[in-house]
Design an enzyme around this catalytic site. Structure first.
Site, mmCIF file in Angstrom:
data_model
loop_
_atom_site.group_PDB
_atom_site.id
_atom_site.type_symbol
_atom_site.label_atom_id
_atom_site.label_comp_id
_atom_site.label_asym_id
_atom_site.label_seq_id
_atom_site.Cartn_x
_atom_site.Cartn_y
_atom_site.Cartn_z
ATOM 1 N N HIS A 37 126.848 5.558 47.185
ATOM 2 C CA HIS A 37 126.598 5.922 45.779
ATOM 3 C C HIS A 37 126.517 4.669 44.911
ATOM 4 C CE1 HIS A 37 128.710 9.760 47.094
ATOM 5 N NE2 HIS A 37 127.566 10.198 46.615
ATOM 6 N N GLN A 61 125.230 25.257 46.279
ATOM 7 C CA GLN A 61 124.644 24.699 47.497
ATOM 8 C C GLN A 61 125.568 24.785 48.706
ATOM 9 O OE1 GLN A 61 124.306 20.699 45.499
ATOM 10 N NE2 GLN A 61 124.669 19.943 47.566
#
Ligand code: PAF
Length: 284
Positions: A37, A61
Site C-alpha cells: 500500500h 465484497q
C-alpha cells in the site's frame, strides 16, 4: 495529514482542492496497510497534488459477515503508514456512513473477467468491489486511482468498470511489493502462523518455476500450469485453489506462449486464502 470520517467533509475538502486546481489521486484500501500500500501512496504522491487514501472494509465484497469481521483492522497503524508514504488525507468512514441504508443497487461484473478464477471462487466478490470503487470514484472524483498488480484480476475488472461506465479516472496499476523471501505483501499475511508464513513462499516459487519453463521454450501454457500445481500441491500446509497461465488482457487460456501472459495462483493456507501472480512477455 487529515483524517476524515464523514462524506460531507470529504466532499467539501476535496471540492476546495479541485477549485484550486489540484490533481487528486485516490488509493482505495481496506486498511491493514503494508509496504505494498505504501508503494501505491508514494506513486500517487509523485503523480498528484492531493492523495486521498480510503480505508474501508467493504462488507459487499465478502462472502459472509464473518469473513468481513475477521479482516484485520488497525486504523492507528494505517495512519502512520499513510502519512509516511505521503498521503494528504485518509478517508475512513464507518459502514453506516457509506451505506446509511441497505444498498439495493450495485455494479455487476459478468463475462470471463467477472466469473472465472477469483470470480468463480468468490461469487459476488467483484460485484462488491466494483460497487464500492464506483462509489469511491463518485465521492472522491479522482483524476487518477492506484491499484496493485497483486490483485491482478481486480485491476483488470476496475479498468473495465472505468471503460464500461465511462468514469473520467485514469487507472494506474503498480507492481507487487514482495518480502525478501518473495512472498507478496498482503494484509492477509498477518493472519498466518509462523509455519504457514514459511509455507506461503511456495506460491512465488511455483510462479517463478512456471515462468522459467515457458521461457525455456518447448512448453505450452498447460505444462506450466501443471508444474505450478505440482509444486504447490507438494507443500503439505497449502491447499491449491487454482494455478493457471492466461492471456494478460482477457484471462483466456492461450494455445501458445507468445505475447503478454499472466501466471496466476490461489491457495488456502490454514484458514487464509492467498493469491499471487507474475507477468511474462514472450516474443513471437
Ligand atoms: O483491494 C482492495 O483492498 C479492495 O478490494 C478495494 C479495491 C479497496 C475495494 O474495497
Amino acid at each position: 495529514m487529515q483524517v476524515i470520517e464523514r462524506v460531507a467533509e470529504l466532499s467539501s475538502v476535496l471540492g476546495e482542492e479541485r477549485s484550486a486546481g489540484a490533481r487528486v489521486g485516490l488509493v482505495p484500501t481496506m486498511g491493514a496497510l503494508h509496504a505494498g500500500h505504501a508503494s501505491l501512496v508514494e506513486r500517487a504522491a509523485s503523480d498528484c497534488d492531493v492523495v486521498c487514501v480510503s480505508v474501508f472494509v467493504n462488507p459487499l465484497q465478502f462472502g459472509s459477515a464473518d469473513d468481513a469481521a475477521a479482516y484485520p483492522r488497525d486504523l492507528a497503524a494505517d495512519l502512520v503508514v499513510a502519512e509516511k508514504a505521503g498521503a494528504t488525507m485518509v478517508f475512513a468512514p464507518s459502514v453506516a456512513e457509506m451505506y446509511p441504508q441497505e444498498p439495493v443497487v450495485g455494479v455487476r461484473v459478468d463475462g470471463r473477467l467477472g466469473t472465472t478464477l477469483e470470480g468463480a471462487s468468490r461469487p459476488g466478490h467483484f460485484d462488491g468491489v466494483t460497487t464500492i470503487v464506483a462509489k469511491l470514484f463518485n465521492l472522491v472524483r479522482p483524476d487518477r486511482a492506484f491499484f496493485g498488480e497483486k490483485d491482478y484480476q481486480q485491476l483488470l475488472v476496475v479498468r473495465r468498470l472505468v471503460a464500461d461506465l465511462s468514469f473520467p479516472v485514469g487507472v494506474v496499476g503498480c507492481p507487487t511489493v514482495r518480502a525478501l523471501d518473495g512472498v507478496a505483501e498482503s494484509s492477509r499475511n498477518h493472519l498466518l502462523s509462523r509455519q504457514e508464513r514459511e509455507a506461503a513462499v511456495v506460491l512465488n516459487r511455483a510462479l517463478r518455476a512456471g515462468a522459467a519453463l515457458l521461457l525455456a521454450g518447448g512448453s505450452v501454457p498447460r505444462d506450466a500450469a501443471e508444474l505450478m500445481a505440482d509444486i504447490i500441491g507438494a507443500e503439505p500446509l497449502v491447499d491449491l485453489d487454482y494455478a493457471v497461465v492466461v492471456d494478460a488482457d482477457t484471462l483466456a487460456v492461450p494455445e501458445g506462449v507468445e505475447g503478454h501472459l499472466r501466471l496466476l495462483v490461489a491457495a488456502r493456507i490454514g484458514t487464509t486464502r492467498l493469491i499471487d501472480n507474475l507477468g511474462l512477455r514472450v516474443a513471437a
